[in-house]
Motif scaffolding. Structure first.
Motif, short mmCIF file in Angstrom:
data_model
loop_
_atom_site.label_atom_id
_atom_site.label_comp_id
_atom_site.label_asym_id
_atom_site.label_seq_id
_atom_site.Cartn_x
_atom_site.Cartn_y
_atom_site.Cartn_z
N PHE A 336 21.97 49.05 -24.59
CA PHE A 336 20.97 49.11 -25.65
C PHE A 336 19.84 48.11 -25.38
O PHE A 336 18.66 48.41 -25.52
N LYS A 337 20.22 46.94 -24.93
CA LYS A 337 19.24 45.88 -24.64
C LYS A 337 18.34 46.31 -23.46
O LYS A 337 17.12 46.12 -23.48
N MET A 338 18.97 46.94 -22.46
CA MET A 338 18.20 47.43 -21.31
C MET A 338 17.19 48.48 -21.76
O MET A 338 16.07 48.53 -21.29
N LYS A 339 17.65 49.35 -22.65
CA LYS A 339 16.77 50.42 -23.14
C LYS A 339 15.58 49.82 -23.89
O LYS A 339 14.44 50.27 -23.72
N ALA A 340 15.85 48.80 -24.69
CA ALA A 340 14.78 48.15 -25.44
C ALA A 340 13.73 47.62 -24.47
O ALA A 340 12.51 47.83 -24.66
N ALA A 341 14.20 46.99 -23.40
CA ALA A 341 13.26 46.44 -22.42
C ALA A 341 12.48 47.57 -21.75
O ALA A 341 11.26 47.49 -21.57
N GLU A 342 13.21 48.65 -21.43
CA GLU A 342 12.58 49.81 -20.77
C GLU A 342 11.47 50.40 -21.66
O GLU A 342 10.44 50.86 -21.17
N LEU A 343 11.69 50.37 -22.98
CA LEU A 343 10.72 50.95 -23.91
C LEU A 343 9.62 49.94 -24.28
O LEU A 343 8.77 50.21 -25.11
N GLY A 344 9.67 48.76 -23.67
CA GLY A 344 8.61 47.77 -23.87
C GLY A 344 8.75 47.01 -25.18
O GLY A 344 7.78 46.41 -25.65
N ALA A 345 9.95 47.00 -25.78
CA ALA A 345 10.12 46.28 -27.05
C ALA A 345 10.54 44.84 -26.76
O ALA A 345 11.46 44.61 -25.99
N HIS A 346 9.81 43.89 -27.32
CA HIS A 346 10.17 42.48 -27.11
C HIS A 346 10.85 41.98 -28.37
O HIS A 346 10.19 41.62 -29.34
N LEU A 347 12.18 42.01 -28.36
CA LEU A 347 12.93 41.67 -29.56
C LEU A 347 13.70 40.37 -29.36
O LEU A 347 14.17 40.08 -28.25
N SER A 348 13.82 39.64 -30.45
CA SER A 348 14.65 38.43 -30.41
C SER A 348 16.12 38.89 -30.38
O SER A 348 16.41 40.06 -30.69
N ASP A 349 17.03 37.95 -30.06
CA ASP A 349 18.46 38.31 -30.05
C ASP A 349 18.89 38.83 -31.42
O ASP A 349 19.66 39.79 -31.52
N GLU A 350 18.36 38.18 -32.47
CA GLU A 350 18.73 38.59 -33.82
C GLU A 350 18.25 40.03 -34.09
O GLU A 350 18.96 40.86 -34.66
N GLN A 351 17.01 40.32 -33.63
CA GLN A 351 16.47 41.68 -33.85
C GLN A 351 17.28 42.72 -33.04
O GLN A 351 17.51 43.83 -33.51
N VAL A 352 17.70 42.34 -31.84
CA VAL A 352 18.53 43.26 -31.05
C VAL A 352 19.83 43.55 -31.81
O VAL A 352 20.23 44.70 -31.95
N ASN A 353 20.44 42.49 -32.37
CA ASN A 353 21.69 42.68 -33.11
C ASN A 353 21.51 43.63 -34.29
O ASN A 353 22.30 44.53 -34.52
N GLN A 354 20.42 43.39 -35.02
CA GLN A 354 20.19 44.23 -36.21
C GLN A 354 19.91 45.68 -35.82
O GLN A 354 20.45 46.62 -36.40
N SER A 355 19.04 45.86 -34.82
CA SER A 355 18.71 47.25 -34.47
C SER A 355 19.91 47.95 -33.81
O SER A 355 20.08 49.15 -33.94
#
Ligand code: KIV
Ligand code: ZN
Length: 386
Positions: A336-355
């Motif tokens: 999921f984290k890799m996908k976020a990076a691939e989609l250009g989303a810069h999320l904090s660890d907390e935001q990654v957890n929530q999403s």
């Protein structure tokens, strides 16, 4: 390493499958791609079967330079003449002559005695050799034929000038052991067998076409007849991509190579699927959309750390840019984290957890999660944290 020749019959046996017919322009497009893939032989059609087939074989024969072009013919002078007219201008023309040798075909379909079938086979091969430097002869329904009779037919057609002997499993009936045994029997009981190349042709009625083909290679077969995506009569023919890749990946077992350019496989498969209007099942070996896709969290985590954990070959082998990480309800945080990076989303660890939590909830409700769905989750989480 032994060399196995690849004989593609997508444009003949493959085109016989319901709804898969092609016009001349489409056949030429497929033939050009098969040449790029570097198959040894292209069976371009059955010239005597229709004026359209005749023209397509003739046109392909005039265009293709790096693969042998062949056409099918029954044991009839008129069929062989039509094949010669269509193929005479090619570099090294080959005709593929066939007749059924099994009791059920001889009695009910041909209504001929075995001696008559033998004579037709021998006369036709002898006649074909007056024109063609290469003559392939097939005992149709070989796997249900009497082996002693077939050995006689094979021996005498070789004396008449056959250069390739093909023994098809026309109805997809054999097991791998039986199929290999048939070739072994012929090699042991036909004294002049070393003068020809032995060929197999497997149908997939019991889902054993690939296993049968590979078993026959172990038993001395050096030409494989196959089609792209396994298209063909009924359940289809053995799939070229499965044989080409299996021989490459398991060369330790088969000790055989082909001259295929494997990185043209995906392109060829897509073209045939599109032109024949024949979708490829997602889980189809080698070329299915999911053949290099990973959904389970444990698998995704493994592949991200080292692709070899769950991939026995690289997607680039068949001309795919990369495998796919598919996000679904089994996916883990790492992917999921890799996908976020691939989609250009810069999320904090907390935001990654929530999403990720929101994503798991959505995945329970929805089968196909798209990039758009994931981006919208990120947006909601970003909004909530302002
Ligand atoms: O399946 C078969 O036996 C064939 C022959 C014509 C070779 O397609
Ligand atoms: Zn066939």
């Amino acid at each position: 390493m032994e060399r196995v020749e690849i004989y593609d019959t997508t444009l003949r046996d493959g085109e016989q499958s319901p709804g898969c017919s092609l016009n001349e322009q489409e056949k030429v497009e497929v033939a050009e791609q098969l040449e790029r893939l570097s198959v040894d032989v292209i069976e371009a059609g059955f010239p005597a079967s229709s004026p359209d087939d005749f023209r397509a074989v003739q046109t392909i024969a005039g265009i293709v330079k790096n693969s042998t072009v062949t056409g099918l013919a029954r044991c009839l002078k008129s069929d062989i003449d039509a094949a010669w007219e269509a193929l005479r201008d090619t570099e090294n023309p080959r005709v593929h002559v066939f007749i059924a040798t099994s009791p059920i075909h001889m009695v009910y379909k041909l209504r001929k005695k075995p001696e008559e079938v033998l004579e037709m086979a021998v006369e036709s091969v002898r006649y074909a050799r007056r024109f063609f430097p290469q003559v392939e002869f097939s005992c149709e329904d070989a796997t249900r034929s009497d082996q002693a009779f077939m050995a006689k037919v094979v021996s005498q057609t070789i004396d008449a000038g056959a250069t390739v002997i093909n023994l098809p499993d026309t109805v997809g009936y054999d097991t791998p052991e039986e199929f290999a045994g048939m070739f072994q029997y012929i090699r042991e009981h036909v004294a002049n067998i070393d003068q020809v190349r032995l060929s197999c042709h497997c149908h997939n009625d019991l889902g054993m076409a690939t296993a049968n083909t590979l078993a026959s290679i172990k038993a001395g077969v050096r030409q494989v007849e196959c089609t792209i995506n396994g298209v063909g009569e009924r359940a289809g023919n053995v799939a070229l991509e499965e044989i080409g890749v299996a021989l490459h990946v398991r060369r330790d077992i088969y000790q055989a190579t082909t001259r295929l350019r494997l990185n043209e496989i995906k392109r060829t498969s897509d073209l045939v699927s599109k032109l024949m209007n024949s979708p490829i099942p997602g889980n189809k070996a080698i070329v299915g959309a999911n053949a290099f896709a990973h959904e389970a969290g444990i698998h995704q985590d493994g592949v991200l750390k080292n692709p070899k954990t769950y991939e026995i070959m690289s997607p680039s082998l068949i001309g795919l840019d990369a495998g796919r990480l598919v996000l679904g309800k089994h996916s883990g945080r790492h992917a999921f984290k890799m996908k976020a990076a691939e989609l250009g989303a810069h999320l904090s660890d907390e935001q990654v957890n929530q999403s990720f939590k929101a994503f798991k909830k959505l995945a329970d409700q929805k089968k196909d999660i798209t990039d758009k769905d994931i981006l919208s989750l990120f947006k909601q989480v970003e909004k909530a944290s302002i």
